[in-house]
Design an enzyme around this catalytic site. Structure first.
Site, PDB file in Angstrom:
ATOM      1  N   ASP A 113       0.887  -1.287   0.271  1.00 43.66           N
ATOM      2  CA  ASP A 113       0.325  -0.624   0.268  1.00 43.66           C
ATOM      3  C   ASP A 113       1.016   1.169   0.160  1.00 43.66           C
ATOM      4  O   ASP A 113       0.298   2.795  -0.307  1.00 43.66           O
ATOM      5  CB  ASP A 113      -0.764  -0.083   1.357  1.00 43.66           C
ATOM      6  CG  ASP A 113      -1.726  -0.499   1.410  1.00 43.66           C
ATOM      7  OD1 ASP A 113      -2.107  -1.511   0.059  1.00 43.66           O
ATOM      8  OD2 ASP A 113      -2.750  -1.041   1.989  1.00 43.66           O
ATOM      9  N   ASP A 162      -4.070  11.108   4.599  1.00 44.40           N
ATOM     10  CA  ASP A 162      -4.616  12.199   6.033  1.00 44.40           C
ATOM     11  C   ASP A 162      -3.264  12.765   6.193  1.00 44.40           C
ATOM     12  O   ASP A 162      -2.275  12.443   5.200  1.00 44.40           O
ATOM     13  CB  ASP A 162      -3.835  11.091   6.839  1.00 44.40           C
ATOM     14  CG  ASP A 162      -2.737  10.025   7.126  1.00 44.40           C
ATOM     15  OD1 ASP A 162      -1.876  10.529   6.791  1.00 44.40           O
ATOM     16  OD2 ASP A 162      -3.395   9.017   7.511  1.00 44.40           O
ATOM     17  N   ASP A 200      -0.756  16.858  21.339  1.00 51.52           N
ATOM     18  CA  ASP A 200       0.956  16.573  20.138  1.00 51.52           C
ATOM     19  C   ASP A 200      -0.239  16.852  18.889  1.00 51.52           C
ATOM     20  O   ASP A 200       0.607  16.512  18.229  1.00 51.52           O
ATOM     21  CB  ASP A 200       0.100  14.845  20.232  1.00 51.52           C
ATOM     22  CG  ASP A 200       1.221  14.438  21.292  1.00 51.52           C
ATOM     23  OD1 ASP A 200       1.832  15.272  22.604  1.00 51.52           O
ATOM     24  OD2 ASP A 200       1.154  13.048  21.975  1.00 51.52           O
ATOM     25  N   LEU A 213      -8.192   5.907  12.656  1.00 49.96           N
ATOM     26  CA  LEU A 213      -8.426   4.152  13.131  1.00 49.96           C
ATOM     27  C   LEU A 213      -7.861   3.930  14.714  1.00 49.96           C
ATOM     28  O   LEU A 213      -7.493   3.073  15.987  1.00 49.96           O
ATOM     29  CB  LEU A 213      -8.317   3.444  12.259  1.00 49.96           C
ATOM     30  CG  LEU A 213      -8.417   1.626  13.425  1.00 49.96           C
ATOM     31  CD1 LEU A 213      -9.869   1.768  13.960  1.00 49.96           C
ATOM     32  CD2 LEU A 213      -8.314   0.507  12.091  1.00 49.96           C
TER      33      LEU A 213
END
Length: 335
Positions: free
Chosen positions: A74, A145, A173, A188
């Site tokens: 991926d 992302d 953070d 996730l």
């Protein structure tokens, strides 16, 4: 840019571009690609991605290729998509290991996959992107992302404004902003919600917020979102699909206008594709709770014991002389 949802008609390839994993053993799939290309009169080039250099073919531009093949997993496919999307080229992801979310098939099936793509027997899978516009530079585009994260010991401050209205400010953070595809990755892992494929929207997950009430946020494709990052005195970095793209100066807030782009990249699909949920369960990124699994084991063990008893295969006690009736056997598992 070529329409990412369009499928080209069958047409012999003139040039195939390769994007390869930096360390994985690829001798077999590379030999398959070269053999197939030789048999079809196609040239093989390597598309630069800015990652770890590993030369397997002469360098070539993705825009001059009919197809870009990603050999790896991926991560390699993501790199290929970033190289191919701006010039509208499709990407065929080949899993040289376990099958992932972006790979169409395995290395063992590579030759047949190339035959099908050359014959036009494939469907385009359009992938959306998260676009981050910011002052003084080109927009950032993420297929998975966009991550705003601290680099030192100190916390950063993040502010989210939704449709012109403040949602929340927090110290912590950082923040993960993800597409539906990316919601099954860092989001996730950080405890954020998953978006099912086909959802047109973005998800924002705070990273270790210090106090306050800072829930994850899901927005629609039409929602305007402004994210402001203050790196503080310890600094911060901006990552796009796992790669550092910006390191803003300390104590200098930077603002990003985030938007949803529905069809940024085009991935080759050969049909009968594993669903996202099935893939996550196969790779054990989604797991049932131990209590539920233990209950299943008890019920299966009880059923096996009943099946092993003579005359108990139908789940009822056999009728014999002196017995009162056919008495059903009910097995009640422990709670």
């Amino acid at each position: 840019m070529t329409d990412p949802t369009s499928t080209p008609a069958a047409d012999p390839f003139d040039r195939i571009g390769l994007v390869v994993h930096p360390t994985r053993d690829l001798d077999g799939p590379l030999a398959t690609v070269r053999r197939w290309a030789d048999g079809h009169g196609a040239e093989v080039v390597q598309v630069p991605t800015g990652g770890t250099p590993r030369e397997v073919a002469p360098a070539g531009d993705a825009g001059a290729c009919d197809l870009v093949i990603a050999l790896g997993g991926d991560g390699t496919t993501l790199a290929a998509l970033h190289a191919a999307a701006p010039v509208g080229r499709p990407v065929l992801g080949i899993a040289c290991g376990s099958l992932g979310a972006l790979t169409a098939t395995t290395a063992d099936e590579l030759s047949g996959a190339l035959d099908r793509v050359a014959a036009g027997e494939w469907e385009p899978r359009a992938l959306p992107a998260l676009v981050a516009d910011h002052e003084g530079d080109e927009p950032l585009r993420a297929l998975n992302d966009l991550v705003l994260v601290r680099t030192g010991a100190g916390q950063v401050v993040v502010e989210l404004d939704v449709a012109g209205e403040r949602f929340v400010r927090f110290a912590g953070d950082g923040l993960v902003a993800a597409t539906p595809l990316g919601s099954s990755a860092y989001t996730l892992a950080a405890g954020g919600p998953m978006l099912v494929p086909g959802t047109e929207g973005l998800v924002f997950t705070p990273l270790a917020p210090h106090g306050g009430v800072v829930p994850p946020l899901v927005t629609t494709a039409a929602t305007s979102v402004l994210v402001t990052l203050d790196p503080g005195h310890s600094g911060a970095r901006v990552e796009v699909d796992g790669h550092i793209r910006l390191e803003p100066p300390r104590h200098t807030p930077i603002a990003f206008k985030l938007r949803f782009e529905p069809a940024f990249a085009r991935l080759v699909s050969l049909g009968a594709q594993e669903s996202m949920l099935a893939g996550l369960r196969r790779r054990r990124l989604l797991l049932d709770s131990p209590r539920v699994l233990a209950r299943d084991e008890r019920e299966q063990a009880a059923a096996d014991r009943v099946a092993q008893r003579p005359g108990r295969s139908t789940g009822t006690a056999p009728f014999t002389a002196g017995s009162r009736s056919h008495v059903p056997i009910w097995t009640t598992p422990e709670d």
